[in-house]
Design a protein around this motif. Structure first.
Motif, PDB file in Angstrom:
ATOM      1  N   CYS A  39      31.607   9.803  15.510  1.00  0.00           N
ATOM      2  CA  CYS A  39      30.809  10.316  14.389  1.00  0.00           C
ATOM      3  C   CYS A  39      31.437   9.902  13.062  1.00  0.00           C
ATOM      4  CB  CYS A  39      30.688  11.838  14.454  1.00  0.00           C
ATOM      5  SG  CYS A  39      29.532  12.372  15.717  1.00  0.00           S
ATOM      6  N   LEU A  46      29.433  15.920  12.817  1.00  0.00           N
ATOM      7  CA  LEU A  46      29.198  16.450  14.177  1.00  0.00           C
ATOM      8  C   LEU A  46      29.026  17.969  14.083  1.00  0.00           C
ATOM      9  CD1 LEU A  46      29.116  15.960  17.258  1.00  0.00           C
ATOM     10  CD2 LEU A  46      31.610  16.142  17.281  1.00  0.00           C
ATOM     11  N   TYR A 230      23.262   9.617  21.176  1.00  0.00           N
ATOM     12  CA  TYR A 230      24.114   9.496  19.991  1.00  0.00           C
ATOM     13  C   TYR A 230      24.232   8.059  19.482  1.00  0.00           C
ATOM     14  CZ  TYR A 230      27.789   8.068  23.243  1.00  0.00           C
ATOM     15  OH  TYR A 230      28.499   7.417  24.204  1.00  0.00           O
TER      16      TYR A 230
END
Ligand SMILES: Cc1ncc(COP(=O)(O)O)c(C=O)c1O
Length: 377
Positions: A39, A46, A230
């Motif tokens: 991230c 996150l 993701y």
């Protein structure tokens, strides 16, 4: 508490009373570090979903690593996390009743930042009126239906009109942005099909956000995504926050997806159910103490990873028992021997247990309560 006497005893993890829910601390930490780093590399925030683990200790590990806060599926999960000291909480399901909104207002007074999701104008008006009479303000985001029709307002005019109402007509609500969660795409097996469908939806969200912007409505938070998406969330860059949850544990469903064609398999299973062989009187099979009450069984069976012949498979023998089957001859499992399994589906399995046994190598190093177990209200 069962198993407490085994804490820090060498080899203690092999002697747990079973069925026991177990997390491998090193593997868990590696998964948490990896997602946090991914991230940060993509300048995403996150906000992990705690519906996966329902455990304050794990939520704290996630926040310590840099997560902005957490997601909770329901208010009572949020209440349990707040009692445990978590301070920035997004409730991802709509809260629609008077009593629910009353609870949310009271939670917002003890939580540094609480954010609710709304997908309906009359709920928006009710929430606004109740916040006003409680002389407070509530943070809200608008839940958008990406196409799976679970919750959320459709994109287009309905979405624009609700956003306008939240921003302009509800002075006691602080409009923070939108949620867009494509749960129906997370488990699409073929990587490129999943990617194409997901990116097409993300494009529609981009277009909608541009329309909102032209109306003078800006979105500080765009939140959604999960373990199955993701990489595409990073690629499309439409989200500001990633809500992934299962990456912490992984499960058989996600292992099969991530090890399928094109999958990247960045996270290792860290969650296991240990079970004991309780009967071994027949060839090619043995009976264990973990049945339907020990695993959520909405899809697959447990995956055996240790303690049984290679390529053994698991089946259920009713509520209290399971069976291990293998093809090779001249093999028996001893009564009392321990078998380790990866769970079919992590989130609902967690909800079956009060405690998580934390192991490091062959030691039981902690026992964490699963504080939000059963908190689905
Ligand atoms: C709204 C929402 N966000 C995020 C997640 C986390 O998804 P995953 O466990 O696939 O990472 C879920 C899981 O069901 C969810 O319902």
């Amino acid at each position: 508490m069962l198993n407490r006497h085994l804490l820090n005893v060498s080899g203690g993890s092999r002697h747990l009373q079973t069925p026991a829910l177990v997390v491998d601390l090193e593997k868990l930490r590696t998964n948490l570090d990896r997602m946090q780093a991914r991230c940060e590399h993509h300048t995403h925030v996150l906000r992990p979903h705690t519906k996966t683990h329902k455990c304050v200790a794990i939520a704290k590990l996630q926040v310590e690593r840099g997560a902005v806060g957490i997601c909770c599926a329901k208010l009572s999960e949020a209440e349990a996390m707040s009692r445990g000291g978590l301070e920035n909480i997004l409730v991802t399901s709509p809260v629609v009743t008077d009593e629910g909104i009353r609870r949310a207002i009271s939670l917002s007074r003890t939580t540094k930042e609480l954010i609710l999701t709304i997908d309906n104008k009359s709920v928006a008006r009710l929430t606004d009126a109740m916040a006003k009479s409680a002389q407070t303000e509530l943070n809200v985001i608008m839940d958008i239906d990406p196409g799976m029709h679970r919750t959320g307002i459709p994109l287009g005019d309905e979405g624009l009109s609700l956003a306008h109402a939240l921003k302009q007509d509800c002075p006691s609500l602080r409009f923070r942005g939108v949620q867009f969660y494509s749960g129906d795409l997370m488990h699409v097996l073929d990587y490129s099909v999943r990617r194409n469908r997901y990116l097409a939806r993300s494009e529609r969200l981009w277009a909608f956000l541009r329309e909102l912007h032209e109306m003078g409505i800006d979105t500080e938070i765009v939140t959604g995504g999960g373990t199955g998406s993701y990489e595409f969330d990073f690629e499309s860059d439409v989200m500001t926050e990633l809500q992934a949850g299962s990456y912490a544990f992984m499960d058989r469903q996600y292992l099969e997806i991530e090890s399928g064609s094109g999958g990247t398999l960045e996270f290792d299973p860290s969650l296991f159910v240990f079970t004991t062989v309780v009967s071994s009187n027949h060839s090619h099979m043995a009976t264990t103490d973990a049945g339907l009450k020990s695993f959520a069984t909405d899809d697959k069976t447990p995956l055996i990873v240790d303690g049984a012949p290679r390529e053994s498979h698991y089946s259920f023998m009713g509520d209290e028992h399971g069976a291990i089957h293998w093809a090779i001859d001249d093999c028996k499992l001893d009564v009392g021997s321990l078998v380790s399994t990866v769970v079919p589906h992590c989130d609902p399995t967690i909800n079956l247990y009060n405690e998580l046994h934390v192991i490091h190598r062959d030691k039981l190093v902690d026992i964490w309560p699963i504080e939000a177990r059963g908190h689905t209200q």
